[in-house]
Design a protein around this motif. Structure first.
Motif, PDB file in Angstrom:
ATOM      1  N   LYS A   1      78.482 -78.082  33.979  1.00  0.00           N
ATOM      2  CA  LYS A   1      77.587 -77.581  35.040  1.00  0.00           C
ATOM      3  C   LYS A   1      77.688 -78.450  36.289  1.00  0.00           C
ATOM      4  O   LYS A   1      77.678 -77.952  37.415  1.00  0.00           O
ATOM      5  CB  LYS A   1      76.134 -77.605  34.549  1.00  0.00           C
TER       6      LYS A   1
ATOM      7  N   SER B   1      76.867 -64.445  31.405  1.00  0.00           N
ATOM      8  CA  SER B   1      76.870 -65.228  32.656  1.00  0.00           C
ATOM      9  C   SER B   1      76.461 -66.666  32.385  1.00  0.00           C
ATOM     10  O   SER B   1      77.074 -67.614  32.887  1.00  0.00           O
ATOM     11  CB  SER B   1      75.900 -64.638  33.677  1.00  0.00           C
TER      12      SER B   1
ATOM     13  N   TYR C   1      78.651 -70.164  32.998  1.00  0.00           N
ATOM     14  CA  TYR C   1      78.213 -71.305  33.817  1.00  0.00           C
ATOM     15  C   TYR C   1      78.154 -72.581  32.984  1.00  0.00           C
ATOM     16  O   TYR C   1      78.525 -73.662  33.440  1.00  0.00           O
ATOM     17  CB  TYR C   1      76.856 -71.029  34.470  1.00  0.00           C
TER      18      TYR C   1
ATOM     19  N   LYS D   1      82.786 -71.058  37.775  1.00  0.00           N
ATOM     20  CA  LYS D   1      81.992 -70.786  38.974  1.00  0.00           C
ATOM     21  C   LYS D   1      81.526 -69.334  38.977  1.00  0.00           C
ATOM     22  O   LYS D   1      80.428 -69.020  39.411  1.00  0.00           O
ATOM     23  CB  LYS D   1      82.858 -71.032  40.217  1.00  0.00           C
TER      24      LYS D   1
END
Length: 300
Positions: free
Chosen positions: A210, A267, A271, A276
């Protein structure tokens, strides 16, 4: 604070002058250091390709605390623009060994010019140098002798191709000897592989994806104190796949486990793994698994 002065040599003739060696060709030189004057220890940047054949105990460079398999000399490769050597300006030493230097202009329009980037060892670190057996040293010296012989002839229409072909032959031998070194240092390499796997596992379990993003080959090479090219070649020779591919495979394994966590969306998983954009994750997943993450989830 010590002044870390760097000397810059852009041309072959400038370097020849420094070591008191005659320039026979403006773009290439073979130097026998036993015939040169004592020189000062400086950090130096070259505008040409440089290969040093040094005795292992030679005093004008740092080798770090690394074990060597062969004691008959060491080949160090330096690409144009790289800085090499140690700074100790008050000490004059009599250099030992040999050097082959050649300017990128020599390679223009040749096969070697197109392929010079394939010789990854020009961007290895000094402690990743090539350590030679006695037989290998003889072969290297024979290559240098053949190049030098060509330089001593009157320049004609064959000179360039004969000189460049001999340099290419020398570099191909170096490729072969590096392959041998990867095999003979297998115990050391296995240690690196284990550390790489652990480092990658730790990376993916932490918040680093992250914060730092997708796990990159350069990051892990730095963790192991290896140059990216040496690290990449080591992984390829040991595992049969590139370091990048190894990272991708590991990512997909971790992703497959996370996909079964009902609390996480696709999603969110992408991440968490350092992507990205979710579509980049989906594209990689599909290329590796054959179906998209959502399809994988519904199939299982």
């Amino acid at each position: 604070m010590e002044n870390q002065e760097v000397e810059i040599y852009n041309s072959v003739s400038e370097y020849n002058k420094m070591v008191n060696h005659e320039t026979m060709h403006p773009l290439v030189s073979v130097i026998d250091f036993s015939k040169s004057d004592p020189i000062c220890q400086f950090k130096r940047t070259f505008g040409f390709y440089t290969v040093f054949l040094k005795d292992v105990m030679c005093g004008d460079m740092q080798y770090g605390k690394h074990s060597y398999d062969y004691q008959e000399g060491t080949l160090v490769f330096i690409a144009p623009g790289q800085t090499y050597g140690i700074y100790n300006a008050d000490t004059y030493i009599q250099p030992a060994g040999f050097a082959l230097i050649f300017h990128p202009d020599l390679l223009k329009g040749t096969n070697l010019g197109k392929n010079i980037r394939d010789y990854n060892f020009f961007s290895y670190e000094v402690h990743e140098a090539l350590h030679l057996s006695e037989k290998e040293r003889e072969i290297i010296l024979e290559c240098f002798k053949n190049i030098k012989f060509e330089l001593e002839q009157t320049i004609d229409k064959h000179s360039k191709s004969l000189i460049v072909n001999n340099i290419e032959l020398f570099l191909n031998y170096c490729m072969r000897f590096y392959d041998r070194q990867f095999i003979t240092r297998d115990h050391v390499n296995q240690n690196f592989i284990g550390k790489f796997e652990k480092s990658l596992d730790d990376y993916l379990k932490s918040d680093k994806p992250k914060n730092l993003g997708f796990p990159m080959v350069n990051y892990f090479a730095e963790q192991l104190n290896l140059s990216a090219n040496y690290f990449g070649d080591l992984i390829k020779k040991e595992l049969g796949i590139s370091a990048q591919e190894f990272i991708h495979n590991k990512l997909i394994d971790v992703a497959k486990e996370q996909i079964f966590d009902a609390t996480k969306s696709i999603s969110e998983i992408s991440y968490n793994l350092g992507f990205k954009y979710p579509q980049h994750f989906t594209r990689l997943f599909k290329s590796k698994v054959g179906v998209s993450p959502s399809e994988f989830k519904s199939l299982n």
